[in-house]
Design a protein around this motif. Structure first.
Motif, PDB file in Angstrom:
ATOM      1  N   UNK A  99       0.839  -1.207   0.000  1.00 41.17           N
ATOM      2  CA  UNK A  99       0.000   0.000   0.000  1.00 41.17           C
ATOM      3  C   UNK A  99       0.869   1.251   0.000  1.00 41.17           C
ATOM      4  N   UNK A 100       0.302   2.330  -0.512  1.00 43.04           N
ATOM      5  CA  UNK A 100       1.028   3.606  -0.579  1.00 43.04           C
ATOM      6  C   UNK A 100       0.071   4.742  -0.248  1.00 43.04           C
ATOM      7  N   UNK A 101       0.628   5.825   0.261  1.00 47.74           N
ATOM      8  CA  UNK A 101      -0.168   7.017   0.574  1.00 47.74           C
ATOM      9  C   UNK A 101       0.625   8.261   0.197  1.00 47.74           C
ATOM     10  N   UNK A 102      -0.016   9.410   0.311  1.00 48.62           N
ATOM     11  CA  UNK A 102       0.663  10.687   0.043  1.00 48.62           C
ATOM     12  C   UNK A 102       1.441  11.174   1.255  1.00 48.62           C
ATOM     13  N   UNK A 103       1.461  10.385   2.321  1.00 50.29           N
ATOM     14  CA  UNK A 103       2.126  10.814   3.558  1.00 50.29           C
ATOM     15  C   UNK A 103       3.303   9.935   3.940  1.00 50.29           C
ATOM     16  N   UNK A 104       3.643   8.928   3.127  1.00 49.53           N
ATOM     17  CA  UNK A 104       4.746   8.028   3.462  1.00 49.53           C
ATOM     18  C   UNK A 104       5.803   8.043   2.367  1.00 49.53           C
ATOM     19  N   UNK A 105       7.052   8.281   2.764  1.00 54.79           N
ATOM     20  CA  UNK A 105       8.215   8.169   1.891  1.00 54.79           C
ATOM     21  C   UNK A 105       9.224   7.257   2.571  1.00 54.79           C
ATOM     22  N   UNK A 106      10.513   7.509   2.347  1.00 52.80           N
ATOM     23  CA  UNK A 106      11.528   6.668   2.978  1.00 52.80           C
ATOM     24  C   UNK A 106      12.908   7.281   2.799  1.00 52.80           C
ATOM     25  N   UNK A 107      13.865   6.742   3.516  1.00 51.31           N
ATOM     26  CA  UNK A 107      15.289   7.001   3.309  1.00 51.31           C
ATOM     27  C   UNK A 107      16.036   5.690   3.506  1.00 51.31           C
ATOM     28  N   UNK A 108      17.268   5.627   3.004  1.00 48.49           N
ATOM     29  CA  UNK A 108      18.049   4.388   3.038  1.00 48.49           C
ATOM     30  C   UNK A 108      19.057   4.404   4.183  1.00 48.49           C
ATOM     31  N   UNK A 109      19.531   3.210   4.514  1.00 50.10           N
ATOM     32  CA  UNK A 109      20.575   3.043   5.529  1.00 50.10           C
ATOM     33  C   UNK A 109      21.597   2.040   5.009  1.00 50.10           C
ATOM     34  N   UNK A 110      22.696   1.894   5.741  1.00 50.32           N
ATOM     35  CA  UNK A 110      23.760   0.960   5.362  1.00 50.32           C
ATOM     36  C   UNK A 110      24.538   0.572   6.620  1.00 50.32           C
ATOM     37  N   UNK A 111      24.973  -0.692   6.704  1.00 48.85           N
ATOM     38  CA  UNK A 111      25.757  -1.102   7.870  1.00 48.85           C
ATOM     39  C   UNK A 111      27.117  -0.407   7.876  1.00 48.85           C
ATOM     40  N   UNK A 112      27.715  -0.355   9.043  1.00 45.07           N
ATOM     41  CA  UNK A 112      29.092   0.130   9.182  1.00 45.07           C
ATOM     42  C   UNK A 112      29.996  -1.091   9.141  1.00 45.07           C
ATOM     43  N   UNK A 113      30.278  -1.582   7.929  1.00 46.68           N
ATOM     44  CA  UNK A 113      30.977  -2.861   7.775  1.00 46.68           C
ATOM     45  C   UNK A 113      32.411  -2.772   8.250  1.00 46.68           C
ATOM     46  N   UNK A 114      32.922  -3.879   8.769  1.00 45.56           N
ATOM     47  CA  UNK A 114      34.310  -3.948   9.221  1.00 45.56           C
ATOM     48  C   UNK A 114      34.545  -3.251  10.534  1.00 45.56           C
ATOM     49  N   UNK A 115      33.487  -3.056  11.320  1.00 49.33           N
ATOM     50  CA  UNK A 115      33.639  -2.377  12.601  1.00 49.33           C
ATOM     51  C   UNK A 115      32.846  -3.135  13.656  1.00 49.33           C
ATOM     52  N   UNK A 116      33.340  -3.122  14.885  1.00 55.62           N
ATOM     53  CA  UNK A 116      32.596  -3.765  15.986  1.00 55.62           C
ATOM     54  C   UNK A 116      31.829  -2.750  16.798  1.00 55.62           C
ATOM     55  N   UNK A 117      31.685  -1.535  16.271  1.00 57.02           N
ATOM     56  CA  UNK A 117      30.970  -0.476  17.007  1.00 57.02           C
ATOM     57  C   UNK A 117      29.676  -0.149  16.304  1.00 57.02           C
TER      58      UNK A 117
END
Length: 422
Positions: free
Chosen positions: A404-422
């Motif tokens: 489903x989609x509406x005129x009030x929902x969008x998004x943004x992306x994320x990404x892991x911090x690879x090679x780190x234990x923090x």
């Protein structure tokens, strides 16, 4: 004589320190020429291949979010009486996140490459539902026609996109960014790449790969792989916990050396109000939301929150992580499947509710129309131009079917911090 002995000892110690510094313990970027386990030289006929590895650039559009311990959950009275986000202490690993919402111009770029590189069927499947603007008793017809494609709306958040489409966009973006890196296009070192904005000072380079890239770094050797570490990790939707943690931005309330979080926030900014309490902009709203019944922006000559509908993705001050519009403008899809008791079921390190794990959908009477919950409803967060201030708090959560989609929902992306234990 004794002084001469001291000088000799000092010279020997300095030489030893220099030797340790030069030939010290191995690291990911400098593993040495031979194995410390077998003594067999790397990259020989007998030895294991160990690829050259250097930290690769931060992905376009991303800023670094330093992780840590926090208390997730509702900070205000639960006016909806859902009790589905009770406060609990968790730890979130560091990650990267888009500094702003994905905008119309970014989605149009996606459509451009789908039409160029893929099938007409996939192109049509990626088209946003522009009819989300249509209302039987409102004259929103111009938005149906113009909002997505008219140049004036380029940097307004894309809407009419369902969770499945947003997830597909993340996969495409991963492949396209890595393809560009393979051609020597480079990542984000000093300025903004995809979004054209200056990178947050706290950002550091991404350090590794999760697989799934479309090409190798131009300076790397061999094709893209986890072992080569020559492609960026996957762009993806943030988990609910990551999103809420990033929206809190409590790093801005911390004193150096103090591990206690002595101040909490109702919104992604300081104070209990939705208005700016400081300086020449005192009294101006800090987000784009519905101020009250029938009041979306204020009065002519003083349109306080600046927008009847959505707003420029860089409008309003960023939070202390450098993220724009983590409250208001549009709600944002996150990865998690919705369950009302996720707060007590999921783990306390990087909590995440995935499909088909615990709290089975058969526990909810969807067929009998007593529930809307199944394995295909996803959480969205943050409040929008059409929501009242209650939903601007990071702890509030709602859900919608993933198709489903509406005129009030969008998004943004994320990404892991690879090679780190923090």
């Amino acid at each position: 004589m004794r002084f001469t002995n001291y000088l000799s000892l000092f010279a020997a110690s300095t030489l030893a320190l220099a030797s340790c510094s030069k030939n010290g313990t191995p690291t990911a970027t400098n593993p040495g020429k031979k194995s410390m386990t077998t003594g067999i030289a790397y990259n020989t006929d007998e030895g294991m291949k160990v690829s050259d590895y250097k930290k690769i650039p931060t992905g376009p559009g991303l800023v670094y979010i330093e992780g840590g311990r926090t208390v997730l959950g509702s900070q205000e009275e639960d006016v909806t009486n859902n009790h589905d986000n009770i406060e609990r202490t968790v730890t979130i690993a560091s990650f990267y996140m888009d500094e702003a919402e994905v905008a119309n111009i970014h989605w149009l770029e996606y459509l451009h490459f789908l039409r160029k590189d893929s099938s007409e069927e996939k192109y049509k499947a990626a088209l946003p539902d522009t009819t989300v603007w249509a209302r039987d008793l409102s004259f929103n017809d111009p938005y149906v026609t113009y909002y997505l494609r008219y140049p004036g709306f380029r940097y307004f958040p894309v809407v009419g996109v369902n969770w499945l489409q947003a997830d597909s966009y993340c996969a495409w973006r991963t492949a396209k960014v890595n393809e560009n890196l393979a051609k020597g296009g480079g990542g984000e070192k000093k300025s903004g790449g995809l979004f054209g904005k200056k990178k947050d000072k706290g950002a550091t380079a991404a350090t590794g790969a999760e697989g799934g890239g479309a090409g190798a770094m131009a300076s790397g050797k061999g094709g893209p792989s986890i072992e080569n570490g020559n492609s960026l990790p996957n762009y993806r939707l943030p988990t609910e916990a990551e999103w809420e943690y990033a929206a809190q931005a409590l790093i801005g309330t911390q004193e150096v050396g103090n591990e206690n979080q002595e101040e909490k926030r109702i919104y992604p900014w300081d104070g209990r109000s939705t208005r700016n309490p400081y300086g020449s902009k005192q009294g101006q709203f800090l987000a784009n939301f519905k101020r009250g019944r029938g009041d979306y922006a204020g009065i002519a000559g003083s349109l306080n929150d600046g927008a009847m509908i959505t707003e420029y993705i860089y409008a309003y001050p960023p939070n202390d992580y450098g993220l724009y519009n983590m409250a208001g403008n549009v709600n944002e899809w996150v990865q998690d499947v919705y369950r009302p008791l996720s707060f007590q079921d999921v783990e306390d390190l990087n909590p995440f509710r995935r499909n088909g794990v615990g709290d089975d959908a058969k526990n909810y009477d969807k067929k009998g129309y007593q529930s809307l919950i199944d394995d295909h409803v996803r959480v969205y967060k943050g409040g929008s131009w059409r929501d009242v201030a209650y939903y601007l708090s990071p702890g509030t959560r709602r859900f919608l079917a993933e198709d489903s989609a509406t005129s009030t929902i969008g998004f943004r992306c994320a990404m892991i911090n690879a090679g780190s234990n923090k």
